[in-house]
Design a protein around this motif. Structure first.
Motif, PDB file in Angstrom:
ATOM      1  N   PHE A 180      37.858  46.108  16.475  1.00 26.09           N
ATOM      2  CA  PHE A 180      38.153  47.348  15.751  1.00 26.09           C
ATOM      3  C   PHE A 180      37.666  48.547  16.542  1.00 26.09           C
ATOM      4  CE2 PHE A 180      38.123  44.808  11.749  1.00 26.09           C
ATOM      5  CZ  PHE A 180      39.270  45.317  11.168  1.00 26.09           C
ATOM      6  N   TYR A 181      38.387  49.655  16.399  1.00 26.01           N
ATOM      7  CA  TYR A 181      37.923  50.936  16.948  1.00 26.01           C
ATOM      8  C   TYR A 181      37.820  51.907  15.777  1.00 26.01           C
ATOM      9  CZ  TYR A 181      37.692  55.143  19.827  1.00 26.01           C
ATOM     10  OH  TYR A 181      37.289  56.318  20.421  1.00 26.01           O
ATOM     11  N   SER A 182      36.736  52.679  15.730  1.00 23.54           N
ATOM     12  CA  SER A 182      36.547  53.652  14.645  1.00 23.54           C
ATOM     13  C   SER A 182      36.724  55.070  15.164  1.00 23.54           C
ATOM     14  CB  SER A 182      35.145  53.527  14.053  1.00 23.54           C
ATOM     15  OG  SER A 182      34.931  52.228  13.592  1.00 23.54           O
ATOM     16  N   PHE A 183      37.559  55.827  14.474  1.00 23.97           N
ATOM     17  CA  PHE A 183      37.773  57.238  14.832  1.00 23.97           C
ATOM     18  C   PHE A 183      36.748  58.096  14.084  1.00 23.97           C
ATOM     19  CE2 PHE A 183      41.658  55.077  15.828  1.00 23.97           C
ATOM     20  CZ  PHE A 183      42.121  55.716  16.970  1.00 23.97           C
ATOM     21  N   SER A 184      36.578  59.336  14.563  1.00 29.32           N
ATOM     22  CA  SER A 184      35.516  60.173  13.983  1.00 29.32           C
ATOM     23  C   SER A 184      35.807  60.558  12.530  1.00 29.32           C
ATOM     24  CB  SER A 184      35.283  61.423  14.839  1.00 29.32           C
ATOM     25  OG  SER A 184      36.511  62.048  15.110  1.00 29.32           O
ATOM     26  N   ASP A 185      37.089  60.439  12.098  1.00 24.80           N
ATOM     27  CA  ASP A 185      37.382  60.749  10.688  1.00 24.80           C
ATOM     28  C   ASP A 185      37.177  59.527   9.789  1.00 24.80           C
ATOM     29  OD1 ASP A 185      39.486  59.100  11.286  1.00 24.80           O
ATOM     30  OD2 ASP A 185      41.065  60.578  10.941  1.00 24.80           O
ATOM     31  N   GLY A 186      36.607  58.468  10.350  1.00 17.57           N
ATOM     32  CA  GLY A 186      36.307  57.290   9.538  1.00 17.57           C
ATOM     33  C   GLY A 186      37.399  56.223   9.563  1.00 17.57           C
TER      34      GLY A 186
END
Ligand SMILES: *Cc1c(COP(=O)(O)O)cnc(C)c1O
Length: 376
Positions: free
Chosen positions: A166-172
């Motif tokens: 998984f990759y998490s973006f800064s907007d969650g």
């Protein structure tokens, strides 16, 4: 103790033998060997697992990359940016299609493509970026996607080693590896995290038009039978491989957990040894450890490999030569010193046994043997 292997496919098979054999028997009984129901079933299972709109199964991971680039409609001379520290397939398909591979350096910590290096390599001819999520951890996709957007570039992810992470973006928001760019590619080669019993691969995309293009190109450029709208290739997953993959997909999260546990055992054992730099983890990405690769600091690598080999412990060097120094790519006129980080990595990396069947006892033996040599 069983013999320690880089990858233990037989041990893994023993545990799911009945299910695998039943799936294969079904294929034999229906004799639908190509484009059978199993392929479609697996395709839908994988779409659901990844949370992606389209999965298009193909013959192998290299084909997945080739078909993906063809679907983007790139023209000879278009530049495609890709890292120099990786498996050759990425640059190979770019070159085969008459596109121009533009190699860039990687980050020492993560082994992955350097976003700063990509920015510096962009020219008016740049059309696409192919990041590789090396060893199982995602490249830093948020700034990379922002850069692609800024310059109107396509992004094709090489997720051959990172399926499931998984990759998490800064907007969650969280996304699976291979499902963030325009197109993602994976390989089901037996030693990959989701491996079949032969060759296989898949393309992922959330774009309907790109999915149609990929499907047609992988099937001789055909949309209506025997009407060929474009030049394509023949690349398909067969039903036997799909039957194997359908079973193994159910266990993928368990397999990832087993790899992560083995990685944490290595980490713990090596934590206080400055001669060994353990793989760094980014807060934005999970790591699914297709490989566990350490960097050696003032250690004679060949000496260590020999020491381990004598004790029955195999090791590998992924990768010994960066793409810019490979003979096949001499015409690109790169030279030693062009990509110092990749060159340094090629001299100091060492991959240790990593698979789903490693036991505590085996990991104990490996770590003890490594420490014996590096701390002597
Ligand atoms: C394995 C791999 C490929 C190629 O996959 P095949 O199925 O062997 O063609 C491409 N890129 C990377 C990073 C890989 O690890």
């Amino acid at each position: 103790m069983d013999r320690i292997q880089m990858v233990d496919l037989k041990g893994q098979y023993e545990k799911i033998k009945n299910e695998i054999n039943a799936g294969l028997q079904e294929v034999f009984d229906t004799a639908a060997f190509v484009k059978g129901g199993k392929v479609t079933e697996f395709q839908h299972d994988l779409e659901e697992y990844l949370g992606v709109k389209h999965v298009i199964p193909v013959g192998n991971g290299t084909d997945a990359l080739q078909v993906a680039l063809m679907a983007l409609g790139l023209k000879p001379g278009d530049e495609v940016i890709t890292p120099t520290f990786t498996f050759v397939a990425t640059a190979e398909v770019v070159a085969l299609l008459g596109l121009t591979p533009v190699l860039v350096d990687v980050d020492f910590d993560t082994f992955n493509i350097s976003v700063d290096a990509v920015r510096k390599a962009i020219t008016p001819r740049t059309k696409a970026i192919v990041p590789v999520h090396l060893f199982g951890q995602n490249a830093d996709m948020e700034p990379l996607l922002a850069l692609a957007e800024e310059y109107g570039l396509k992004v094709v992810e090489d997720a051959c080693q990172s399926i499931g992470s998984f990759y998490s973006f800064s907007d969650g928001r969280r996304a699976r590896s291979g499902c963030m760019g325009d197109i993602g590619c994976t390989s089901f080669f037996p030693s990959k995290n989701l491996g079949c019993y032969g060759d296989g691969g898949a393309v992922f995309t959330n774009h309907d038009e790109l999915a149609d293009a990929v499907r047609a190109i992988a099937n001789h450029g055909m949309t209506v039978r025997y009407y060929h709208d474009r030049v394509g290739v023949n690349s398909r997953l067969d039903s036997m491989q799909a039957a194997v993959l359908q079973v193994k997909l159910k266990y993928l999260d368990d397999y990832v957990a087993a790899r992560q546990w083995a990685a944490s055992c290595y980490d713990k054992a090596f934590a206080d040894t400055e001669q060994l730099i353990v793989p760094s983890r980014m807060s934005q990405s999970t790591h699914v450890f297709n490989q566990y690769t350490v960097k050696l600091n003032n250690v004679d690598r060949e000496g260590l490999r020999e020491h381990l080999n004598k004790k029955g412990i195999p090791t590998m060097i992924y990768y010994p030569v960066p793409l810019h120094l490979q003979k096949a790519y001499k015409s690109m006129r790169y030279k030693a010193g062009d990509f110092p980080v990749a060159e340094r990595l090629c001299r100091c990396v060492l991959s240790l046994p990593m698979h789903t069947e490693l036991t505590g006892e085996q990991l104990e033996k490996i770590t003890r043997s490594v420490l014996e040599y590096v701390e002597k």
